[in-house]
Design an enzyme around this catalytic site. Structure first.
Site, PDB file in Angstrom:
ATOM      1  N   LYS A 187     -20.714  59.004  33.483  1.00 59.55           N
ATOM      2  CA  LYS A 187     -21.508  57.942  34.093  1.00 59.55           C
ATOM      3  C   LYS A 187     -22.919  57.976  33.494  1.00 59.55           C
ATOM      4  CE  LYS A 187     -24.341  57.678  37.165  1.00 59.55           C
ATOM      5  NZ  LYS A 187     -25.243  56.726  36.500  1.00 59.55           N
ATOM      6  N   ALA A 189     -26.845  56.543  32.792  1.00 64.81           N
ATOM      7  CA  ALA A 189     -27.870  55.954  33.661  1.00 64.81           C
ATOM      8  C   ALA A 189     -27.833  54.426  33.555  1.00 64.81           C
ATOM      9  CB  ALA A 189     -29.254  56.455  33.249  1.00 64.81           C
ATOM     10  N   GLU A 263     -28.811  70.609  33.804  1.00 66.89           N
ATOM     11  CA  GLU A 263     -29.934  70.488  32.857  1.00 66.89           C
ATOM     12  C   GLU A 263     -30.974  69.622  33.553  1.00 66.89           C
ATOM     13  OE1 GLU A 263     -30.153  71.994  30.019  1.00 66.89           O
ATOM     14  OE2 GLU A 263     -28.107  72.656  29.677  1.00 66.89           O
ATOM     15  N   CYS A 297     -37.538  66.078  28.934  1.00 67.00           N
ATOM     16  CA  CYS A 297     -37.606  67.254  29.801  1.00 67.00           C
ATOM     17  C   CYS A 297     -38.348  68.382  29.088  1.00 67.00           C
ATOM     18  CB  CYS A 297     -36.199  67.707  30.171  1.00 67.00           C
ATOM     19  SG  CYS A 297     -35.155  67.899  28.732  1.00 67.00           S
ATOM     20  N   GLU A 394     -43.691  66.890  36.927  1.00 65.79           N
ATOM     21  CA  GLU A 394     -43.296  66.477  35.582  1.00 65.79           C
ATOM     22  C   GLU A 394     -43.915  65.101  35.337  1.00 65.79           C
ATOM     23  OE1 GLU A 394     -39.055  66.008  35.333  1.00 65.79           O
ATOM     24  OE2 GLU A 394     -39.050  66.699  33.254  1.00 65.79           O
TER      25      GLU A 394
HETATM   26  P1  NAP Z   1     -32.260  61.095  37.705  1.00 66.16           P
HETATM   27  O1  NAP Z   1     -32.869  60.067  38.557  1.00 66.16           O
HETATM   28  O2  NAP Z   1     -31.932  62.400  38.291  1.00 66.16           O
HETATM   29  O3  NAP Z   1     -30.941  60.409  37.105  1.00 66.16           O
HETATM   30  C1  NAP Z   1     -30.104  61.060  36.194  1.00 66.16           C
HETATM   31  C2  NAP Z   1     -28.709  60.527  36.319  1.00 66.16           C
HETATM   32  O4  NAP Z   1     -28.221  60.796  37.624  1.00 66.16           O
HETATM   33  C3  NAP Z   1     -28.584  59.026  36.136  1.00 66.16           C
HETATM   34  O5  NAP Z   1     -27.377  58.731  35.504  1.00 66.16           O
HETATM   35  C4  NAP Z   1     -28.575  58.533  37.566  1.00 66.16           C
HETATM   36  O6  NAP Z   1     -27.951  57.280  37.684  1.00 66.16           O
HETATM   37  C5  NAP Z   1     -27.765  59.598  38.224  1.00 66.16           C
HETATM   38  N1  NAP Z   1     -27.947  59.714  39.674  1.00 66.16           N
HETATM   39  C6  NAP Z   1     -29.061  59.493  40.404  1.00 66.16           C
HETATM   40  N2  NAP Z   1     -28.813  59.745  41.703  1.00 66.16           N
HETATM   41  C7  NAP Z   1     -27.511  60.139  41.787  1.00 66.16           C
HETATM   42  C8  NAP Z   1     -26.652  60.528  42.867  1.00 66.16           C
HETATM   43  N3  NAP Z   1     -27.091  60.579  44.137  1.00 66.16           N
HETATM   44  N4  NAP Z   1     -25.378  60.855  42.574  1.00 66.16           N
HETATM   45  C9  NAP Z   1     -24.912  60.818  41.324  1.00 66.16           C
HETATM   46  N5  NAP Z   1     -25.678  60.445  40.256  1.00 66.16           N
HETATM   47  C10 NAP Z   1     -26.960  60.119  40.495  1.00 66.16           C
HETATM   48  O7  NAP Z   1     -33.130  61.408  36.435  1.00 66.16           O
HETATM   49  P2  NAP Z   1     -33.763  60.393  35.401  1.00 66.16           P
HETATM   50  O8  NAP Z   1     -34.996  59.847  35.980  1.00 66.16           O
HETATM   51  O9  NAP Z   1     -32.732  59.441  34.909  1.00 66.16           O
HETATM   52  O10 NAP Z   1     -34.039  61.382  34.189  1.00 66.16           O
HETATM   53  C11 NAP Z   1     -35.199  62.078  34.068  1.00 66.16           C
HETATM   54  C12 NAP Z   1     -35.011  63.510  34.505  1.00 66.16           C
HETATM   55  O11 NAP Z   1     -34.013  64.134  33.699  1.00 66.16           O
HETATM   56  C13 NAP Z   1     -36.250  64.328  34.295  1.00 66.16           C
HETATM   57  O12 NAP Z   1     -36.485  65.155  35.388  1.00 66.16           O
HETATM   58  C14 NAP Z   1     -35.926  65.155  33.063  1.00 66.16           C
HETATM   59  O13 NAP Z   1     -36.658  66.338  32.959  1.00 66.16           O
HETATM   60  C15 NAP Z   1     -34.488  65.386  33.227  1.00 66.16           C
HETATM   61  N6  NAP Z   1     -33.865  65.741  31.939  1.00 66.16           N
HETATM   62  C16 NAP Z   1     -33.480  67.017  31.761  1.00 66.16           C
HETATM   63  C17 NAP Z   1     -32.925  67.389  30.550  1.00 66.16           C
HETATM   64  C18 NAP Z   1     -32.481  68.810  30.324  1.00 66.16           C
HETATM   65  O14 NAP Z   1     -31.698  69.027  29.411  1.00 66.16           O
HETATM   66  N7  NAP Z   1     -32.937  69.769  31.079  1.00 66.16           N
HETATM   67  C19 NAP Z   1     -32.768  66.451  29.538  1.00 66.16           C
HETATM   68  C20 NAP Z   1     -33.190  65.146  29.763  1.00 66.16           C
HETATM   69  C21 NAP Z   1     -33.727  64.805  30.997  1.00 66.16           C
HETATM   70  P3  NAP Z   1     -28.778  55.932  37.921  1.00 66.16           P
HETATM   71  O15 NAP Z   1     -30.091  56.126  37.245  1.00 66.16           O
HETATM   72  O16 NAP Z   1     -27.969  54.895  37.299  1.00 66.16           O
HETATM   73  O17 NAP Z   1     -28.905  55.819  39.394  1.00 66.16           O
END
Ligand code: NAP
Length: 490
Positions: A187, A189, A263, A297, A394
Site C-alpha cells: 500500500k 502513500a 523504518e 528520514c 522531525e
Molecule cells: P505516515 O503518515 O506515517 O505514512 C506512511 C504510510 O503509512 C503511508 O502509506 C500512509 O498512508 C500509511 N498510514 C498512515 N496511517 C496509517 C494507518 N493508521 N494504518 C495503516 N497505514 C497508515 O508518514 P509519512 O508522512 O508518509 O512519511 C514521513 C515519515 O516517514 C517521516 O517520519 C520519515 O522519517 C519516515 N521515513 C522513515 C524512513 C526510514 O527508513 N526510517 C524512510 C522514509 C521515511 P496514507 O498517507 O495514504 O494515509
C-alpha cells in the site's frame, strides 16, 4: 537538461495503469471510487486512480496467500532473474519514471533520477542474493548430535510505504521479499501512488507471476490495512513512515504476532568538530539537509557545530543554501521543489516561526514562497535556543538550525538527546575522535565525513524510536526468512 514539456508529462501519466493490481489483474475499486493525485507544485490534479476498499485489500491478501506456496517453490535463480530483468527495464525507463515521480512528489528531476538509481540497486542486489540463501550444519558441543539450520520464506507480507521516496521505499522491501520467495500486498502513500503502480507494471513485464505482488491504493489507509494486519494469513508487516503510525501498527500486529520491521522517523544530528575540513562539512551538509528538500528520514535535523568553526560553517552553508534554484521539479536546473502538501508546509513554517519567536535568526529564508505550490524557502537558522521545538521534532523540510558546542562530550550528549536514533553525521579529521564519537552515538547508522549513508549493499535502519529491522545488504533478506533448526541424533 531542458524543461520537460506538458505533452511529455501527459504521456508518462497516460502510460500508468490506474487500477488496483490484484492477482495479476488490473481492476477498479469496489464501488468504482477514485482518488485524485495532486501536483504539489501547482495544486492541479494530475490524474485519478482507484480508491481501494477493505474488501479489495482482502482480495489482494487472498491472492498473496494463494500464491505463496508456489512462489516459495520457484527456483531461486528464476526469482533472481525476474529482479534482474526488472532492474534493466527500470534503467531503460529512468527518464519516464523520473518525470512521473517529480510530478506526484515534487522533487527535482535530477533527484528523482538519483532515487530511481538507488531504488533499482535493491533489485540488482537482491537479484544476486536470491541464490545465496543457505543454512548451516554443525556438530553439537557434546560431539554426539548434529545441528542443521535451513531457511524458508516467512510468508505473505504487508508493506506500507511513505511518499518521500515513492520508489526506493518500495523496492527495498519488494526486492528482498521476491528474492526470499515471499508474496506481498503493497500500500503506497496516497500522495504518491503512481511510481508504485508503474513499478508493478514493470515487474509484471519482467515476468513476475500473478499474485506475488499486489498493489492496493486508497485514501483510507487505516481502515484498509487493519483487517489485513489482523488476518491470520499475513505473516509479516514492514512499515516505513512516521513513528506515531508505526506505534499504532505494532499494536495491531501483536494480535497475529506478525514479524515486524519498522523504518520510522529520524532527528539526525550533524556534528562538525574544530579539526574538520569546513568546506567538506558544508558539502556534506548540503546533501544531508537539502536532498529531497529535507523530506528524508535521514535529513540532518540539527547542526551541532564546534564554536571555533560555527560562524564560518554558518556563513558558508547560508551562501550555498541561499543560492539554490527553487521551482517546479521538471524545470531546467531546478534544485529545490515544493513540499509534498499543505500540511507538511504548515508544519515546517510553524517550527521555524517557533524557533524565531524564541530567539533564533533566519540567516537566509524563513518564509513561504508566494504562489500556488507548497514551496518553502531553504532556510538557515542561527542562534537557535535549547527550547526550540525543531530540535526535538522531525522538521522534514529545507531548514538547517545551527547550534554551537564547546566540548566533544557535550556534542555527543546533545546528539543523543532525542528519542530517535536513525542516523548521525560526524565531521572530523582525528581518527581517534571519530571512533570515540561514532561508538558513543545512539543511532543505527553514522555518516563519517560524508552527508549520505543510503546504499543498497548496506544495512539501513535505526534504534530507539526510529524503529528496528534492517533494509539492504545481507541483513535485508533475513527480514523475509524464517530459520528452522533440526536436531539430529546420529
Ligand atoms: P505516515 O503518515 O506515517 O505514512 C506512511 C504510510 O503509512 C503511508 O502509506 C500512509 O498512508 C500509511 N498510514 C498512515 N496511517 C496509517 C494507518 N493508521 N494504518 C495503516 N497505514 C497508515 O508518514 P509519512 O508522512 O508518509 O512519511 C514521513 C515519515 O516517514 C517521516 O517520519 C520519515 O522519517 C519516515 N521515513 C522513515 C524512513 C526510514 O527508513 N526510517 C524512510 C522514509 C521515511 P496514507 O498517507 O495514504 O494515509
Amino acid at each position: 537538461m531542458s524543461t520537460i514539456t506538458p505533452s511529455q508529462e501527459q504521456a508518462v501519466i497516460d502510460q500508468v495503469r490506474k487500477g488496483l493490481y490484484i492477482g495479476g489483474e488490473w481492476r477498479d475499486a469496489t464501488g468504482g471510487k477514485t482518488l485524485g493525485v495532486e501536483d504539489p507544485s501547482n495544486r492541479t490534479t494530475l490524474t485519478e486512480i482507484a480508491d481501494g476498499t477493505p474488501d479489495d485489500a482482502l482480495a489482494a491478501l487472498t491472492a498473496a496467500h494463494d500464491t505463496q506456496a508456489s512462489w516459495a517453490a520457484h527456483p531461486p535463480r528464476e526469482r533472481g532473474e525476474i529482479l534482474r530483468r526488472a532492474f534493466e527495464l527500470i534503467q531503460q525507463r529512468t527518464d519516464e519514471l523520473a518525470i512521473l515521480m517529480t510530478l506526484e512528489m515534487g522533487k527535482p528531476i535530477v533527484e528523482a533520477k538519483a532515487e530511481i538509481g538507488y531504488a533499482n540497486e535493491f533489485f540488482r542486489w537482491y537479484s544476486e542474493e536470491a541464490v545465496r540463501i543457505d543454512g548451516r550444519y554443525g556438530i553439537s558441543p557434546t560431539g554426539r548430535g548434529r545441528m542443521l539450520t535451513m531457511k524458508s520464506p516467512v510468508g505473505p507480507c504487508l508493506f506500507i510505504t511513505p511518499w518521500n521516496f515513492p520508489l526506493a521505499m518500495g523496492t527495498r522491501k519488494i526486492g528482498p521479499a521476491i528474492a526470499a520467495g515471499c508474496t506481498m500486498v503493497v500500500k503506497p502513500a496516497q500522495q504518491t501512488p503512481l511510481s508504485m503502480l508503474a513499478l508493478a507494471q514493470i515487474l509484471e513485464e519482467a515476468g513476475l507471476p500473478a499474485g506475488v505482488l499486489n498493489v492496493v491504493t486508497s485514501s483510507r489507509s487505516g481502515s484498509l490495512m487493519a483487517p489485513l494486519i489482523s488476518d491470520p494469513r499475513s505473516r509479516k508487516l514492514s512499515f516505513t513512515g512516521s513513528t506515531e503510525v508505526g506505534q499504532k501498527l505494532m499494536q495491531q500486529a501483536s494480535e497475529q504476532l506478525l514479524r515486524v520491521s519498522m523504518e520510522l522517523g529520524g532527528n539526525a544530528p550533524f556534528l562538525v568538530f574544530d579539526d574538520a575540513d569546513v568546506d567538506e562539512a558544508v558539502e556534506g551538509a548540503m546533501l544531508a539537509k537539502m536532498r529531497n528538500m529535507g523530506e528524508a528520514c535521514t535529513a540532518a535535523n540539527r547542526f551541532h557545530i564546534s564554536e571555533k568553526v560555527s560562524d564560518e560553517f554558518t556563513t558558508k552553508l547560508a551562501e550555498r543554501i541561499g543560492a539554490l534554484k527553487i521551482g517546479r521539479g521538471t524545470g531546467d536546473g531546478v534544485q529545490v521543489g515544493p513540499l509534498v502538501d499543505g500540511g507538511q508546509r504548515d508544519t515546517v513554517r510553524g517550527l521555524v516561526d517557533d524557533a524565531i519567536s524564541k530567539g533564533a535568526t533566519a540567516v537566509v529564508g524563513g518564509t513561504d514562497v508566494d504562489g500556488a505550490g507548497y514551496f518553502y524557502k531553504p532556510t538557515v537558522l542561527s542562534g537557535v535556543t535549547a527550547d526550540a521545538q525543531l530540535l526535538r521534532d522531525e522538521i522534514f523540510g529545507p531548514v538547517a538550525p545551527v547550534i554551537s558546542f564547546d566540548e566533544e562530550e557535550a556534542a555527543v550528549a546533545a546528539a543523543n538527546n532525542t528519542q530517535y536514533g536513525l542516523v548521525a553525521y560526524v565531521f572530523t579529521k582525528d581518527l581517534r575522535r571519530a571512533l570515540r564519537v561514532v561508538e558513543g552515538l545512539e543511532t543505527g547508522m553514522v555518516g563519517l565525513n560524508q552527508g549520505i549513508v543510503s546504499n543498497a549493499a548496506a544495512p539501513f535502519g535505526g534504534v530507539k524510536h526510529s524503529g528496528f529491522g534492517r533494509e539492504g545488504g545481507r541483513e535485508g533478506i533475513e527480514e523475509y526468512l524464517d530459520t528452522k533448526y533440526v536436531a539430529i541424533n546420529l
